[in-house]
Write a protein that holds these residues in place. Sequence first.
Motif, PDB file in Angstrom:
ATOM      1  N   SER A 559       0.869  -1.145  -0.161  1.00  0.00           N
ATOM      2  CA  SER A 559       0.059  -0.118  -0.065  1.00  0.00           C
ATOM      3  C   SER A 559       0.918   1.233   0.034  1.00  0.00           C
ATOM      4  O   SER A 559       1.966   1.236   0.395  1.00  0.00           O
ATOM      5  CB  SER A 559      -1.006  -0.085   1.172  1.00  0.00           C
ATOM      6  OG  SER A 559      -0.281  -0.012   2.441  1.00  0.00           O
ATOM      7  N   ALA A 592      -2.485 -10.599  -7.091  1.00  0.00           N
ATOM      8  CA  ALA A 592      -3.564  -9.729  -7.860  1.00  0.00           C
ATOM      9  C   ALA A 592      -2.726  -8.264  -7.964  1.00  0.00           C
ATOM     10  O   ALA A 592      -1.964  -7.984  -6.844  1.00  0.00           O
ATOM     11  CB  ALA A 592      -4.726  -9.778  -6.982  1.00  0.00           C
ATOM     12  N   GLU A 594      -3.889  -4.984  -7.858  1.00  0.00           N
ATOM     13  CA  GLU A 594      -4.796  -4.033  -7.556  1.00  0.00           C
ATOM     14  C   GLU A 594      -4.146  -2.498  -7.669  1.00  0.00           C
ATOM     15  O   GLU A 594      -3.137  -2.542  -7.365  1.00  0.00           O
ATOM     16  CB  GLU A 594      -5.249  -4.245  -6.246  1.00  0.00           C
ATOM     17  CG  GLU A 594      -5.873  -5.813  -5.835  1.00  0.00           C
ATOM     18  CD  GLU A 594      -7.020  -6.090  -6.515  1.00  0.00           C
ATOM     19  OE1 GLU A 594      -7.538  -4.954  -7.165  1.00  0.00           O
ATOM     20  OE2 GLU A 594      -7.667  -7.122  -6.619  1.00  0.00           O
ATOM     21  N   THR A 599      -0.901  -7.590  -4.293  1.00  0.00           N
ATOM     22  CA  THR A 599      -1.153  -8.641  -2.901  1.00  0.00           C
ATOM     23  C   THR A 599      -1.107 -10.061  -3.497  1.00  0.00           C
ATOM     24  O   THR A 599      -1.171 -10.315  -4.807  1.00  0.00           O
ATOM     25  CB  THR A 599      -2.541  -8.456  -2.617  1.00  0.00           C
ATOM     26  OG1 THR A 599      -3.617  -8.975  -3.830  1.00  0.00           O
ATOM     27  CG2 THR A 599      -3.193  -6.999  -2.245  1.00  0.00           C
TER      28      THR A 599
END
Length: 607
Positions: A559, A592, A594, A599
């Motif tokens: 993140s 994934a 994203e 992730t």
Amino acid sequence: MILHSKFPTFLVWGPELTAFYNDAYRPILGIKPDALGRPFREIWSEAWDVIGPIAERALAGEASYFEDLPIVLDRNGSPEQTWWTFSYSPVHDETGQIAGVLCIVHETTSKVLGEQRLEFLVRLSDRLRNLHEPVDIIVAAQQMLGEQLGTSRVGYGEVEVTARYFTTERNWTDGTVAHHIGTHDLTAFGPEIHGALKRGETLVVHDVGKDSRTNSPEGLIAFGHLQTAALVTVSLLKRGRMVAALYVHDREPRLWSDSEVKLVEDVAERTWDAVERARSEAALRKSEERLQLALEASIAVGAWDWDIQSDQIYSDERFAYLFGLDPVQTAAGMPLSRFVGGIHPEDRQRAVLAIDHAIATGEVYAAEYRTIDLKGHIHWVLARGRCYHVAGQPVRFPGIIVDVTDRKKAEEHRELLINELNHRVKNTLATVQSIASQTLRNADAMADARAALEARLFALSRAHDVLTRENWEGAGLRDIVTEALAPYCHDRENRLHVNGPDLRLSPRMALAIAMALQELATNAVKYGALSNTSGEVRIAWSTVQEGNMQRLHLTWIESGGPPVEPPRRRGFGTRLIERSLAHDLGGQVGIAFEPMGVTCTVDTLLT
């Protein structure tokens, strides 16, 4: 003020910086010619690159103060490293203009060298303290002294009882001169030098070509062969006779300072002490080993004496224990069949055949077999004995028996390790081959391929380090994660967050997860959360019970990094994670891409 001062002081004056100084300053000049009234630059020409700029700043109005300033001077016929504490101050003439420089000076060479000597001796003692073999001690002391003095050769050796023949097994050189080891006749250097060494005097020669003790035709030939122009030799006297010596050679003439000579003397004494300490420790260890062997032998060895005519075997307590019998009864005598009953069933026939052969031939009986004690424990034993005959008939069969269980276990363990090593080497080579092949096949440029290959191999190496610490019996998941992320951690940042219980993983699972974390971290540094200053990575895992097994669920979540765009093609790193990791783990792995961050999830049974 200058003339009456007891402190070394001088004044340079006028455009030529003409020098005036007091009597306290004169020893500083050494053997230089009288410098009174001569230009300052001419007096200290060899050091003008250091002191010239300082004098110029003083003439410009800037006072200076220096403490323990290193300066190389040539005041005694050769370059000499010295240290000084002094101040340069501007001096004004009658018109108010700066016309000269006043210098108050103090030589601190002895102090600095003394401090360096003490610091070096502390380091030397610390290093020698951890060495336990005499040759290792000598090698370390020679190297440290040679590097400290910046000399050409250092050697340490011992002298036989007549103090004539000197033997050195190793010496150190700086690479500019040859090694000279072996046994040397000290009388070859002349009676004056040999006599001084036998008396324990330190031999200091600044220039073999000018020293009367060394500049004879024979001496010059000998030292020329040694590529030596200056030397210090410290003779060690113990119990009234010369026992050893430490020598320092230089291929160029050299003015040895008192501090350097003292250092060589100190190192010689400490080397002798350390070598004697090591020998004493070795002698003590051997003595303890002999005692331990005697104790172990007395415990591990049993004895028997078989009276064949009456078929009674008399044995000691150790023999009885190994065969699972009562020592009181065996001391009173038991038939052979009772002892044969204590032999492992699989080895019994072989042991009996060996006994029969020894009785029939009179040859030495030697056999290894297993026995079972009263607690059911199995022992490997080595039995040795001989049957004695009278008038051709066997009458007596004594012997001993030794418990060799530990040896047999070690042999079995060694065989297991060899087989396991073969298996692991093949697996590791297959992994390296796959990494190299796919990295090179998918790289856009050779430089990128090399960097990626090295990173992946280092990751594999770090994972092996963790497994090695655990004897390849598995590894903790937290250790694997910590080791894999170590290159990306910084003390002043808190961007990597790890949470989860410490679980034991098999070697196969540990290597697979370590490689996957390496790929994820590399991509995060290049493109993801670790490519900027604010991104974060969270690695968390947990387990749930599933029948008799535990299921591991691990997540990697990025993140705060740049916006993520799905790659146009799957690179080797992604395929390594999704396919190879899933195959090695026997579970499910997914990545994934994203927009908020990459992730990765791992779901597998712990095996």
